[in-house]
Design an enzyme around this catalytic site. Structure first.
Site, PDB file in Angstrom:
ATOM      1  N   GLY A  10       0.811  -1.218   0.000  1.00 24.65           N
ATOM      2  CA  GLY A  10       0.000   0.000   0.000  1.00 24.65           C
ATOM      3  C   GLY A  10       0.846   1.270   0.000  1.00 24.65           C
ATOM      4  N   TYR A  11       0.150   2.376   0.180  1.00 26.15           N
ATOM      5  CA  TYR A  11       0.783   3.700   0.060  1.00 26.15           C
ATOM      6  C   TYR A  11       1.917   3.885   1.083  1.00 26.15           C
ATOM      7  CZ  TYR A  11       0.933   8.857   0.538  1.00 26.15           C
ATOM      8  OH  TYR A  11       1.314  10.173   0.634  1.00 26.15           O
ATOM      9  N   ASN A  35      -6.385  -3.248  -1.762  1.00 26.89           N
ATOM     10  CA  ASN A  35      -6.349  -1.817  -2.094  1.00 26.89           C
ATOM     11  C   ASN A  35      -4.979  -1.426  -2.636  1.00 26.89           C
ATOM     12  OD1 ASN A  35      -7.680   0.712  -2.190  1.00 26.89           O
ATOM     13  ND2 ASN A  35      -6.537   1.402  -0.394  1.00 26.89           N
ATOM     14  N   SER A 124      -3.761   6.435  14.286  1.00 23.62           N
ATOM     15  CA  SER A 124      -4.135   7.652  13.583  1.00 23.62           C
ATOM     16  C   SER A 124      -4.471   8.752  14.570  1.00 23.62           C
ATOM     17  CB  SER A 124      -5.370   7.339  12.731  1.00 23.62           C
ATOM     18  OG  SER A 124      -5.969   8.527  12.283  1.00 23.62           O
ATOM     19  N   TYR A 151     -14.158   3.240  11.267  1.00 18.57           N
ATOM     20  CA  TYR A 151     -12.728   3.150  10.941  1.00 18.57           C
ATOM     21  C   TYR A 151     -11.889   3.662  12.120  1.00 18.57           C
ATOM     22  CZ  TYR A 151      -8.164   4.711   9.407  1.00 18.57           C
ATOM     23  OH  TYR A 151      -6.810   4.940   9.352  1.00 18.57           O
ATOM     24  N   LYS A 155      -9.284   1.711  15.042  1.00 15.03           N
ATOM     25  CA  LYS A 155      -7.895   2.042  15.428  1.00 15.03           C
ATOM     26  C   LYS A 155      -7.767   2.106  16.945  1.00 15.03           C
ATOM     27  CE  LYS A 155      -6.144   2.143  11.473  1.00 15.03           C
ATOM     28  NZ  LYS A 155      -5.075   1.240  11.090  1.00 15.03           N
TER      29      LYS A 155
HETATM   30  P1  NAD Z   1      -3.374   1.472   1.859  1.00 14.76           P
HETATM   31  O1  NAD Z   1      -4.787   1.053   1.633  1.00 14.76           O
HETATM   32  O2  NAD Z   1      -2.621   2.046   0.717  1.00 14.76           O
HETATM   33  O3  NAD Z   1      -2.529   0.256   2.458  1.00 14.76           O
HETATM   34  C1  NAD Z   1      -3.117  -0.757   3.257  1.00 14.76           C
HETATM   35  C2  NAD Z   1      -2.707  -2.095   2.653  1.00 14.76           C
HETATM   36  O4  NAD Z   1      -3.245  -3.152   3.440  1.00 14.76           O
HETATM   37  C3  NAD Z   1      -3.235  -2.302   1.231  1.00 14.76           C
HETATM   38  O5  NAD Z   1      -2.162  -2.700   0.391  1.00 14.76           O
HETATM   39  C4  NAD Z   1      -4.289  -3.409   1.366  1.00 14.76           C
HETATM   40  O6  NAD Z   1      -4.355  -4.203   0.197  1.00 14.76           O
HETATM   41  C5  NAD Z   1      -3.762  -4.159   2.588  1.00 14.76           C
HETATM   42  N1  NAD Z   1      -4.786  -4.879   3.361  1.00 14.76           N
HETATM   43  C6  NAD Z   1      -5.965  -4.404   3.852  1.00 14.76           C
HETATM   44  N2  NAD Z   1      -6.605  -5.365   4.524  1.00 14.76           N
HETATM   45  C7  NAD Z   1      -5.825  -6.479   4.485  1.00 14.76           C
HETATM   46  C8  NAD Z   1      -5.950  -7.807   4.991  1.00 14.76           C
HETATM   47  N3  NAD Z   1      -7.027  -8.193   5.672  1.00 14.76           N
HETATM   48  N4  NAD Z   1      -4.943  -8.681   4.762  1.00 14.76           N
HETATM   49  C9  NAD Z   1      -3.855  -8.318   4.053  1.00 14.76           C
HETATM   50  N5  NAD Z   1      -3.689  -7.089   3.528  1.00 14.76           N
HETATM   51  C10 NAD Z   1      -4.663  -6.178   3.746  1.00 14.76           C
HETATM   52  O7  NAD Z   1      -3.394   2.490   3.096  1.00 14.76           O
HETATM   53  P2  NAD Z   1      -2.239   3.431   3.670  1.00 14.76           P
HETATM   54  O8  NAD Z   1      -2.639   4.842   3.450  1.00 14.76           O
HETATM   55  O9  NAD Z   1      -0.914   2.961   3.211  1.00 14.76           O
HETATM   56  O10 NAD Z   1      -2.428   3.157   5.220  1.00 14.76           O
HETATM   57  C11 NAD Z   1      -1.619   2.222   5.918  1.00 14.76           C
HETATM   58  C12 NAD Z   1      -2.060   2.190   7.365  1.00 14.76           C
HETATM   59  O11 NAD Z   1      -1.961   3.494   7.936  1.00 14.76           O
HETATM   60  C13 NAD Z   1      -3.509   1.747   7.561  1.00 14.76           C
HETATM   61  O12 NAD Z   1      -3.585   0.954   8.729  1.00 14.76           O
HETATM   62  C14 NAD Z   1      -4.237   3.064   7.772  1.00 14.76           C
HETATM   63  O13 NAD Z   1      -5.401   2.895   8.518  1.00 14.76           O
HETATM   64  C15 NAD Z   1      -3.189   3.858   8.540  1.00 14.76           C
HETATM   65  N6  NAD Z   1      -3.367   5.317   8.440  1.00 14.76           N
HETATM   66  C16 NAD Z   1      -3.411   5.898   7.208  1.00 14.76           C
HETATM   67  C17 NAD Z   1      -3.609   7.283   7.111  1.00 14.76           C
HETATM   68  C18 NAD Z   1      -3.692   7.948   5.764  1.00 14.76           C
HETATM   69  O14 NAD Z   1      -4.198   9.074   5.699  1.00 14.76           O
HETATM   70  N7  NAD Z   1      -3.235   7.334   4.683  1.00 14.76           N
HETATM   71  C19 NAD Z   1      -3.723   8.069   8.278  1.00 14.76           C
HETATM   72  C20 NAD Z   1      -3.653   7.433   9.523  1.00 14.76           C
HETATM   73  C21 NAD Z   1      -3.461   6.048   9.591  1.00 14.76           C
HETATM   74  N1  UFG Z   2     -11.165  18.449   2.357  1.00 19.32           N
HETATM   75  C1  UFG Z   2     -11.814  19.241   1.442  1.00 19.32           C
HETATM   76  N2  UFG Z   2     -12.173  18.680   0.251  1.00 19.32           N
HETATM   77  C2  UFG Z   2     -11.911  17.387  -0.066  1.00 19.32           C
HETATM   78  C3  UFG Z   2     -11.240  16.574   0.882  1.00 19.32           C
HETATM   79  C4  UFG Z   2     -10.895  17.150   2.094  1.00 19.32           C
HETATM   80  O1  UFG Z   2     -12.069  20.422   1.701  1.00 19.32           O
HETATM   81  O2  UFG Z   2     -12.278  16.931  -1.166  1.00 19.32           O
HETATM   82  C5  UFG Z   2     -10.726  19.057   3.640  1.00 19.32           C
HETATM   83  C6  UFG Z   2     -11.351  18.406   4.861  1.00 19.32           C
HETATM   84  O3  UFG Z   2     -12.579  19.016   5.165  1.00 19.32           O
HETATM   85  C7  UFG Z   2     -10.261  18.666   5.924  1.00 19.32           C
HETATM   86  C8  UFG Z   2      -8.953  18.613   5.119  1.00 19.32           C
HETATM   87  O4  UFG Z   2      -9.330  18.848   3.762  1.00 19.32           O
HETATM   88  O5  UFG Z   2     -10.391  19.972   6.448  1.00 19.32           O
HETATM   89  C9  UFG Z   2      -8.246  17.266   5.205  1.00 19.32           C
HETATM   90  O6  UFG Z   2      -9.174  16.227   4.871  1.00 19.32           O
HETATM   91  P1  UFG Z   2      -8.694  14.724   4.573  1.00 19.32           P
HETATM   92  O7  UFG Z   2      -9.911  13.944   4.202  1.00 19.32           O
HETATM   93  O8  UFG Z   2      -7.567  14.730   3.613  1.00 19.32           O
HETATM   94  O9  UFG Z   2      -8.095  14.269   5.970  1.00 19.32           O
HETATM   95  P2  UFG Z   2      -8.769  14.144   7.410  1.00 19.32           P
HETATM   96  O10 UFG Z   2      -7.980  15.001   8.344  1.00 19.32           O
HETATM   97  O11 UFG Z   2     -10.224  14.359   7.364  1.00 19.32           O
HETATM   98  O12 UFG Z   2      -8.541  12.604   7.745  1.00 19.32           O
HETATM   99  C10 UFG Z   2      -7.334  11.920   7.421  1.00 19.32           C
HETATM  100  C11 UFG Z   2      -7.651  10.460   7.147  1.00 19.32           C
HETATM  101  C12 UFG Z   2      -8.123   9.815   8.401  1.00 19.32           C
HETATM  102  C13 UFG Z   2      -7.104  10.000   9.474  1.00 19.32           C
HETATM  103  C14 UFG Z   2      -6.828  11.484   9.687  1.00 19.32           C
HETATM  104  C15 UFG Z   2      -5.763  11.710  10.720  1.00 19.32           C
HETATM  105  O13 UFG Z   2      -8.654  10.340   6.162  1.00 19.32           O
HETATM  106  O14 UFG Z   2      -8.280   8.443   8.183  1.00 19.32           O
HETATM  107  O15 UFG Z   2      -6.427  12.056   8.446  1.00 19.32           O
HETATM  108  O16 UFG Z   2      -4.646  10.972  10.403  1.00 19.32           O
HETATM  109  F1  UFG Z   2      -7.562   9.470  10.617  1.00 19.32           F
END
Ligand code: NAD
Ligand code: UFG
Length: 342
Positions: A10-11, A35, A124, A151, A155
């Site tokens: 993933g990312y 994903n 998160s 979600y 966490k």
């Molecule tokens: P992502 O979706 O790109 O990566 C998650 C990966 O986990 C994917 O490759 C998916 O295929 C794999 N996956 C999901 N469920 C699975 C399962 N049951 N078995 C095996 N593989 C599985 O997401 P990301 O942005 O890289 O996020 C990584 C972690 O960080 C996640 O736990 C997410 O909740 C957490 N996180 C992300 C953000 C964000 O904004 N990106 C913020 C806070 C926390």
């Molecule tokens: N926003 C917009 N337009 C959009 C998307 C977002 O105005 O199309 C605004 C939101 O209202 C917020 C800011 O941009 O003010 C950031 O929004 P994001 O959706 O990018 O991020 P959030 O802070 O809402 O949430 C993200 C992840 C959550 C995580 C959190 C803290 O989606 O899963 O950051 O890590 F929990």
């Protein structure tokens, strides 16, 4: 160290694989590719010149998971695998709790069975709910009733489950990393965030508007108590975030028990500041309209990152310019993400 990385395709996982390999660690990835795409790991190899062992395994498949854990001797696990779409989690709570909570319990059980008791967990900033004061320190309250979606609650539930596991068996070492808002991409432009369907998060949406895939950004409200009225967040470059994980596994090697760290920059930017930053870095216009607030959003959220600095020797080094330039390089070189390559 020999590191097991769940969700490593993933990312954030793919960026972390690079930092681990470049720091001299070996990496085995488990991912069900729900994903993500294997292309990301091919590109990790292209960037580092090093191989990652890959197992297409779902964390809900206990026998397959056990086989992977028994196939090698690992020093630590970094657990990224989870479903993460906030809106979808409201529609599908059973799927989300099952995947994120049961998946983690399965992983811990399989780890314990082979004596592997060092884990880094992707938590998160969402666990803080509505901040009582800013910047957020790790000892701020995390009231579950203030977390607005399944979600986020998954966490928090996993954080508590891991703390209970440590209470029952003090051999466990657990790092709970609370990420703020990860953005950006590797400098090479070869890997980055590849959302399926319309992006939920700000930066991928802005990038897709700039590259011409979407017409305009909807800004969710301009009447918050912030300097320009739009939401303020602590955006952190994904490469800085990835480096934080390398520091975290090094910390686990010192047997610290349970440790909790905010991974953020400490600097908040508004939605409109991000749009302007992206326009400057890309040279493209990002048209936008202001619409109503999005349910569940808060006005401002940013970290106090001091604890990670003093305890882990980690701090974010990349600023807004890098975040925007690197997102743009990835987006403009890969307008359809990994799809065009597969
Ligand atoms: P992502 O979706 O790109 O990566 C998650 C990966 O986990 C994917 O490759 C998916 O295929 C794999 N996956 C999901 N469920 C699975 C399962 N049951 N078995 C095996 N593989 C599985 O997401 P990301 O942005 O890289 O996020 C990584 C972690 O960080 C996640 O736990 C997410 O909740 C957490 N996180 C992300 C953000 C964000 O904004 N990106 C913020 C806070 C926390
Ligand atoms: N926003 C917009 N337009 C959009 C998307 C977002 O105005 O199309 C605004 C939101 O209202 C917020 C800011 O941009 O003010 C950031 O929004 P994001 O959706 O990018 O991020 P959030 O802070 O809402 O949430 C993200 C992840 C959550 C995580 C959190 C803290 O989606 O899963 O950051 O890590 F929990």
């Amino acid at each position: 160290m020999n590191v097991l990385v769940t969700g490593g395709a993933g990312y954030i996982g793919s960026h972390t694989c690079i930092e681990l390999l470049e720091a001299g660690h070996t990496v085995t990835v488990i991912d069900n590719l729900s994903n993500s795409s294997l292309e990301s790991l091919k590109r990790v190899k292209q960037i580092t010149g090093k191989d990652v062992v890959f197992h297409e395994v779902d964390l809900l498949d206990k026998p397959a998971l056990a086989k992977v854990l028994e196939s090698d001797t690992f020093d630590a696990a970094i657990h990224f695998a989870a479903l993460k779409a906030v809106g979808e989690s409201v529609e599908q709570p059973i799927t989300y709790y099952h995947n994120n909570v049961t998946g983690t319990l399965n992983l811990c059980e399989a780890m314990a069975n082979v004596g592997l008791k060092n884990i880094v967990f992707s938590s998160s900033a969402t666990v803080y709910g509505t901040p009582k004061s800013l910047p957020l320190t790790e000892d701020a309250d995390t009231p579950i009733e203030e977390v607005t979606n399944p979600y986020g609650r998954s966490k928090l539930m996993v954080e508590w489950a891991l703390k209970d596991i440590h209470t029952s068996d003090g051999d466990w070492n657990i790092a709970l990393l609370r990420y703020f808002n990860p953005v950006g991409a590797h400098k090479s432009g070869l890997i980055g965030e590849d959302p399926q369907g319309p992006p939920n998060n700000l930066m991928p949406y802005v990038s897709q508007v700039a590259v011409g895939k979407r017409e305009k950004l909807s800004v969710y409200g301009d009447d918050y108590a912030t300097p320009d009225g739009t939401g303020v967040r602590d955006y952190i470059h994904v490469v800085d975030l990835a480096k934080g994980h390398v520091k975290a596994i090094e910390k686990l090697a010192t047997k610290p028990g349970v440790v909790v760290y905010n991974l953020g920059t400490g600097q908040g930017y508004s939605v409109l500041e991000m749009v302007k930053g992206f326009e400057a870095a890309s040279g493209k216009d990002v048209p936008y309209q202001i619409i109503e607030r999005r349910a569940g959003d808060i006005a401002s959220c940013y970290a106090d990152p001091e604890k990670a600095k003093s305890d882990l020797g980690w701090q974010a080094e990349l600023g807004l310019r890098d975040m925007c330039e690197d997102s743009w390089r990835w987006q403009s070189q890969n307008p359809d993400g990994y799809k065009q390559a597969s």
